[in-house]
Design an enzyme around this catalytic site. Sequence first.
Site, PDB file in Angstrom:
ATOM      1  CB  CYS A 338      -5.268   0.220  -1.870  1.00  0.00           C
ATOM      2  SG  CYS A 338      -3.885  -0.667  -2.557  1.00  0.00           S
ATOM      3  NE  ARG A 367      -0.340  -8.135  -5.439  1.00  0.00           N
ATOM      4  CZ  ARG A 367       0.367  -7.058  -5.185  1.00  0.00           C
ATOM      5  NH1 ARG A 367       1.552  -6.917  -5.719  1.00  0.00           N
ATOM      6  NH2 ARG A 367      -0.112  -6.096  -4.417  1.00  0.00           N
ATOM      7  CD  GLN A 385       0.889  -5.551  -0.274  1.00  0.00           C
ATOM      8  OE1 GLN A 385      -0.284  -5.286  -0.053  1.00  0.00           O
ATOM      9  NE2 GLN A 385       1.536  -5.103  -1.329  1.00  0.00           N
ATOM     10  CG  ASP A 387      -0.599  -2.131   2.238  1.00  0.00           C
ATOM     11  OD1 ASP A 387       0.098  -1.159   1.923  1.00  0.00           O
ATOM     12  OD2 ASP A 387      -1.491  -2.609   1.510  1.00  0.00           O
ATOM     13  CG  HIS A 389      -3.481   2.354   1.861  1.00  0.00           C
ATOM     14  ND1 HIS A 389      -3.742   1.064   2.239  1.00  0.00           N
ATOM     15  CD2 HIS A 389      -2.872   2.283   0.647  1.00  0.00           C
ATOM     16  CE1 HIS A 389      -3.327   0.237   1.284  1.00  0.00           C
ATOM     17  NE2 HIS A 389      -2.790   0.944   0.308  1.00  0.00           N
ATOM     18  CE  LYS A 474       7.568   3.234  -9.003  1.00  0.00           C
ATOM     19  NZ  LYS A 474       7.534   1.794  -9.144  1.00  0.00           N
ATOM     20  CG  HIS A 520      -0.643   2.942  -2.283  1.00  0.00           C
ATOM     21  ND1 HIS A 520      -1.664   2.041  -2.366  1.00  0.00           N
ATOM     22  CD2 HIS A 520      -0.938   3.910  -3.177  1.00  0.00           C
ATOM     23  CE1 HIS A 520      -2.538   2.431  -3.279  1.00  0.00           C
ATOM     24  NE2 HIS A 520      -2.123   3.561  -3.783  1.00  0.00           N
TER      25      HIS A 520
HETATM   26 ZN    ZN Z   1      -2.018   0.286  -1.447  1.00  0.00          ZN
END
Ligand code: ZN
Length: 652
Positions: A338, A367, A385, A387, A389, A474, A520
């Site tokens: 992000c 992580r 991910q 991912d 945004h 979320k 996200h």
């Molecule tokens: Zn994010």
Amino acid sequence: MINITFPDGSVRQFEQGVSGYEIAKSLSNSLAREVLSINVNEELWDINRPIEEDATIKLNKWDDEDGKHAFWHSSAHLMAEAIEALYPGTKFGIGPAIENGFYYDVDPGDEVVITDADLPKIEKKMKELASQKLSYARKEVSKAEAMQFFGDKGDEYKTELIDELEDGTISFYHQGNFTDLCRGPHLPDTSPIKAIKLLSLAGAYWRGDETRKQLTRIYGITFPKAKMLEEYLELLEQAKLRDHRKLGKELELFTFSQRVGPGLPLWLPKGAQLRERLENFLKKVQRDTGYEPVITPHIGQKELWVTSGHYAKYGKDSFQPISTPQEGEEFLLKPMNCPAHCEIYKSKPRSYKDLPVRLAEFGTVYRYEQSGELHGLTRVRGFTQDDAHIFCRPDQLKEEFIKVIDIILYIFKTLDFKDFVTQVSLRDPEDKEKYIGSDENWKKSEEAILAAVEAKGMDNVVVEYGEAAFYGPKLDFMVRDALGRKWQLGTIQVDYNLPERFELEYIGSDDQRHRPVMIHRAPFGSMERFVAVLIEHTAGKFPLWLTPDQAVILPISEKYHDYAQKVSEFLKNYDIRTLIDERSEKIGKKIRDNELKRIPYLLIVGEKEQESGTISVRRQGEGDKGAMSMDEFAQFLQSEVQNQLEAINTDV
Ligand SMILES: [Zn+2]
Ligand SMILES: [Zn+2]
């Protein structure tokens, strides 16, 4: 008299001090037999605890999570009693109910080791105690009293827990000769616990802290009926066969190397191709729905993570900074994509007409997880991910949410996840202080999510208050796999925090500066986790469009290797992925071996086929489909793939 409100809104009067059991009994005898716990004003209670004031209640049976919870939590206490009887002096950590069963962390002392071989003995003792119909009795105690009891017993784990509790909130539960520090609730007595199975042992650091003592965690499960246990054990057997770690190895999808490092998956060629196919599939959907691809680095300056707030919150428990040899700079492995995407948003001025900006990246993040927590592809230290945004105006939230939901539903449909639950996590309306962002914005975004869910006509939606992240509400998707197990996959999250921290702006139609809202989203969650779930869901039998090898060609003998090669070349022109089994084995063995590899089609070629320019087709698990010309087979297979993908395309 007091007023008791039922889940359907109806209200009935009962005498003050009435218990959940008595309420159930007033409704029906069979309900009274089945009720396991009661929610009293949203708090979980024992069914024999007296209700002294007007209350809203819900009676929980086995089919309610809260009913099972009381059953399994009571079973954890029963196991502790059995262990204490067999291993006097054992100290106890925590013993909660979990999704399937319960565990207890125990410290039997340095001289005693409890192993798998001891589980039947503990089980037997539990059965003996359960049949004695021992009551679970609740007692409120003062902090001093609680300290005294466990201090005398020499259980430093319990005294540590008590130390952190507030006086006036502490309760004990006794059954038989066992007493535990516990909030409850429990069954009235041990008699409903009819079927007991202790499943496994594991080491567990006290409070999850590697620097503290390792306790023995014993997992078990119990049921009110023997048949239910049998069914559960059968399910476990099935799950073992579908274990993605086992199948990942057999199907040559991925591996781990201790030398590369624990929790760092190595994708083998077949796995990498499968993953690439999934990525391409999502990339196409994203292209069609207005996402723009971006690529960002795997490390970022420490400052970036200080700005994002990540460093303050997780810095200590993350991989530690990497420093440069000369300049003394510090970098962190990226735990999320992000912040870099925020910087891309900021790379040029944005007007309200430019929004929404949708930036997508298959971003690999790192992580730290304790080595004991690592598990196949579902708990790893490095993962990718899917991912993206979305930076949008507040008035665009609902529409953006609907579009993301569409993508997630499309993916579930393509991959045959029919059964899923959606959870909307909202702010705790009683405790607004906890959350960042204005009241007005929260109201807007929460309404947008609920409206989006409603617009999609989704059933199976659970709304949870107080479960939102501090930075925004979320929407999460939990799928049930073929065995009925729940997995958390896709997630969509609103964020007011990062736009604030990174000072993101756009110029509105009023010529003023405004903050965009950030969403996200990751429909798969991560490629690793998704592939793991997919393997377990399909037992390795992937849909034809996705599977690494679509057909294996089996020449009857070496004489037909050239013809097999010709078939393979022909099919390659149609983008059909094949292999040839050129081993000098009998054809029967070749068929059996390849059936196990879960390759959808087996193509047998011998003299007859070579002469007529055909192939004999078998479908994995279904058997003979007869002879086809190469051309016929290519068309046949292509139309199957087309059907799988087209069924979906109509929806997005
Ligand atoms: Zn994010
Ligand atoms: Zn307890």
